[in-house]
Design a protein around this motif. Sequence first.
Motif, PDB file in Angstrom:
ATOM      1  N   PRO A  65       0.809  -1.187  -0.066  1.00 49.93           N
ATOM      2  CA  PRO A  65      -0.046  -0.070  -0.466  1.00 49.93           C
ATOM      3  C   PRO A  65       0.939   0.983  -0.032  1.00 49.93           C
ATOM      4  O   PRO A  65       1.635   1.225   0.698  1.00 49.93           O
ATOM      5  CB  PRO A  65      -0.686  -0.425   1.089  1.00 49.93           C
ATOM      6  N   ARG A  66       0.362   2.147  -1.080  1.00 47.92           N
ATOM      7  CA  ARG A  66       1.212   3.408  -1.262  1.00 47.92           C
ATOM      8  C   ARG A  66       1.121   4.382   0.683  1.00 47.92           C
ATOM      9  O   ARG A  66       2.266   4.810   1.019  1.00 47.92           O
ATOM     10  CB  ARG A  66       0.080   3.748  -2.263  1.00 47.92           C
ATOM     11  N   ALA A  67       0.071   4.507   1.072  1.00 48.34           N
ATOM     12  CA  ALA A  67       0.390   4.752   2.376  1.00 48.34           C
ATOM     13  C   ALA A  67       0.569   4.511   2.986  1.00 48.34           C
ATOM     14  O   ALA A  67       1.670   5.300   4.164  1.00 48.34           O
ATOM     15  CB  ALA A  67      -1.449   4.864   3.144  1.00 48.34           C
ATOM     16  N   ARG A  68       1.135   3.045   3.259  1.00 46.31           N
ATOM     17  CA  ARG A  68       2.104   2.561   3.952  1.00 46.31           C
ATOM     18  C   ARG A  68       4.006   2.889   3.718  1.00 46.31           C
ATOM     19  O   ARG A  68       4.634   2.774   4.679  1.00 46.31           O
ATOM     20  CB  ARG A  68       2.518   0.796   4.097  1.00 46.31           C
ATOM     21  N   LEU A  69       3.687   2.964   2.249  1.00 49.59           N
ATOM     22  CA  LEU A  69       5.412   3.509   1.985  1.00 49.59           C
ATOM     23  C   LEU A  69       5.336   4.971   2.381  1.00 49.59           C
ATOM     24  O   LEU A  69       6.862   5.600   2.876  1.00 49.59           O
ATOM     25  CB  LEU A  69       5.321   3.391   0.245  1.00 49.59           C
ATOM     26  N   ALA A  70       4.493   5.669   2.299  1.00 49.68           N
ATOM     27  CA  ALA A  70       4.560   7.268   3.227  1.00 49.68           C
ATOM     28  C   ALA A  70       4.518   7.114   4.612  1.00 49.68           C
ATOM     29  O   ALA A  70       5.173   8.302   4.820  1.00 49.68           O
ATOM     30  CB  ALA A  70       2.762   7.935   2.524  1.00 49.68           C
ATOM     31  N   ARG A  71       4.118   6.381   5.239  1.00 53.99           N
ATOM     32  CA  ARG A  71       4.172   6.327   6.822  1.00 53.99           C
ATOM     33  C   ARG A  71       5.254   6.147   6.931  1.00 53.99           C
ATOM     34  O   ARG A  71       6.161   6.405   8.520  1.00 53.99           O
ATOM     35  CB  ARG A  71       3.272   5.806   6.942  1.00 53.99           C
ATOM     36  N   ARG A  72       6.157   4.768   6.369  1.00 51.33           N
ATOM     37  CA  ARG A  72       7.171   4.061   6.349  1.00 51.33           C
ATOM     38  C   ARG A  72       8.513   4.789   5.312  1.00 51.33           C
ATOM     39  O   ARG A  72       8.666   3.889   4.541  1.00 51.33           O
ATOM     40  CB  ARG A  72       7.448   2.798   6.282  1.00 51.33           C
ATOM     41  N   PRO A  73       9.364   5.411   6.199  1.00 52.42           N
ATOM     42  CA  PRO A  73      10.104   6.328   5.277  1.00 52.42           C
ATOM     43  C   PRO A  73      11.188   4.671   4.859  1.00 52.42           C
ATOM     44  O   PRO A  73      11.276   4.241   6.121  1.00 52.42           O
ATOM     45  CB  PRO A  73      10.816   7.229   5.763  1.00 52.42           C
ATOM     46  N   LEU A  74      11.867   4.916   3.492  1.00 51.69           N
ATOM     47  CA  LEU A  74      13.144   3.689   2.849  1.00 51.69           C
ATOM     48  C   LEU A  74      13.817   3.882   3.311  1.00 51.69           C
ATOM     49  O   LEU A  74      14.591   5.096   2.436  1.00 51.69           O
ATOM     50  CB  LEU A  74      12.337   3.210   1.874  1.00 51.69           C
ATOM     51  N   LEU A  75      15.172   3.856   4.771  1.00 53.60           N
ATOM     52  CA  LEU A  75      16.005   4.510   4.818  1.00 53.60           C
ATOM     53  C   LEU A  75      17.249   3.236   4.555  1.00 53.60           C
ATOM     54  O   LEU A  75      18.407   3.614   5.215  1.00 53.60           O
ATOM     55  CB  LEU A  75      16.430   4.372   6.749  1.00 53.60           C
ATOM     56  N   GLY A  76      16.587   1.930   3.486  1.00 52.33           N
ATOM     57  CA  GLY A  76      17.801   1.175   3.466  1.00 52.33           C
ATOM     58  C   GLY A  76      17.105   0.239   2.697  1.00 52.33           C
ATOM     59  O   GLY A  76      15.815  -0.184   3.151  1.00 52.33           O
ATOM     60  N   SER A  77      18.391  -1.154   2.728  1.00 56.74           N
ATOM     61  CA  SER A  77      17.971  -1.979   1.995  1.00 56.74           C
ATOM     62  C   SER A  77      19.373  -3.402   2.029  1.00 56.74           C
ATOM     63  O   SER A  77      20.319  -3.163   2.001  1.00 56.74           O
ATOM     64  CB  SER A  77      17.572  -2.427   0.676  1.00 56.74           C
ATOM     65  N   GLY A  78      19.028  -4.238   2.849  1.00 48.62           N
ATOM     66  CA  GLY A  78      20.103  -5.350   2.704  1.00 48.62           C
ATOM     67  C   GLY A  78      19.353  -7.046   2.300  1.00 48.62           C
ATOM     68  O   GLY A  78      18.458  -7.734   3.497  1.00 48.62           O
TER      69      GLY A  78
END
Length: 405
Positions: A65-78
């Motif tokens: 959900p886009r709303a989830r992406l908006a609320r939870r910023p993407l700070l990294g990945s691995g």
Amino acid sequence: MHVADAVHSGAVCASWRAAYDAFRRHRLPSPRQPPCLLYASDAAGPDVAALHCAATCAALRIPFPRARLARRPLLGSGHGWLVTADEASKLLLLNPVTDAEVALPLITTLHHVESFTDERGAPMYNVFENIRAEPTDLEPHRAHEFMYYQYRVVLSASPAAGRDCTVLILHMPQGEVSFARLGDERWPWVAAGKDTGLPWRYGYRDTMYNAFDDLFYLLQFNAAMCSLDLNGPLPVARQVLGSVPKSVYLKKYLVQTPSGDMLQVWRLRKHIDSLTPVELSPDYVDDDDIQNPHLELKTLDLQLYNVDLQHQRVEMIDSLPGHALFLGFNAALCLSVKDFPGLKPNYAYVTDDCEEYVSMLRYNLREIGIWSIADQSMPRLVDVSPVIYPWLNWPSPIWIRPSLF
């Protein structure tokens, strides 16, 4: 199969779905996955994110959900997992393919963060940057913008490994080091001094985990490096490289080649005036974000250095034959194109990782392209690898290697 093909196979028929479910249930091994660009898209829909594979140009839509992406910023990945933050700025690990989620310790367990209630009765955080100065007050839902965006979050293994997964974070103030193992309740701080051997308290800008020697490596703003051993009861650090002249003002990445060599990548960027300004949303309200429709952040140069730990020096190299780099807010990657024939050798696939672009400037144009190490130029990724769904500016797209575990 690649993850995208495996997911698609489960939709063919009932018997294929049963095979896919068995594959997932028995945790059968799958091949190494090529990096994909995770992004949101109007064309994909409000409850869907897209994964664009850099090697095959295929796009996979996943429920997100886009709303989830908006609320939870993407700070990294691995390891196929995203690093996000919830409404209280607590870090979370999220697998966007399986929707699995793992919570990390509270932000208030960092050594210099305390919670309090303001005069209105609202929860707040105090961040003590200096014992001689007044603390910085932060609203819980925006604390991640101050604490994490300039730095890195790195995983030693997939969170599916449980306690064998160590998460190391570089955070404010000014790039300090803390870590936790999955299941821990606190973020132990790695303090500088003779107890740990850590040579500097501040100034760390990137980190990587080396599976060859089971150590983390920390990179300073001036290109100096130290190793960090978190396998014993106490952290043990050791300086392995001194500072490098004329390196302070460049963005830096630390990355390991498939053969185990370490590279430093220095990225020179500059703000320029765009000839085609972006269109701001009709409901946009100009607040502290200070949007500038004409502003673009462009990469002007990438410099590659081989790290020689034996002689404690770096040596500039002008090519990376047979390999491709992936740079951004992800843990930096260096991959052999023999394993992923669709990748372009001697290129760096880059995305924005400037803190303002990731946390605030939602409408400004994102820099997503492939930098030619030979030609010192960067066409946009869409020019050389068309995608089905054009990506949006927000949240900032990020590279991941999809995983079912």
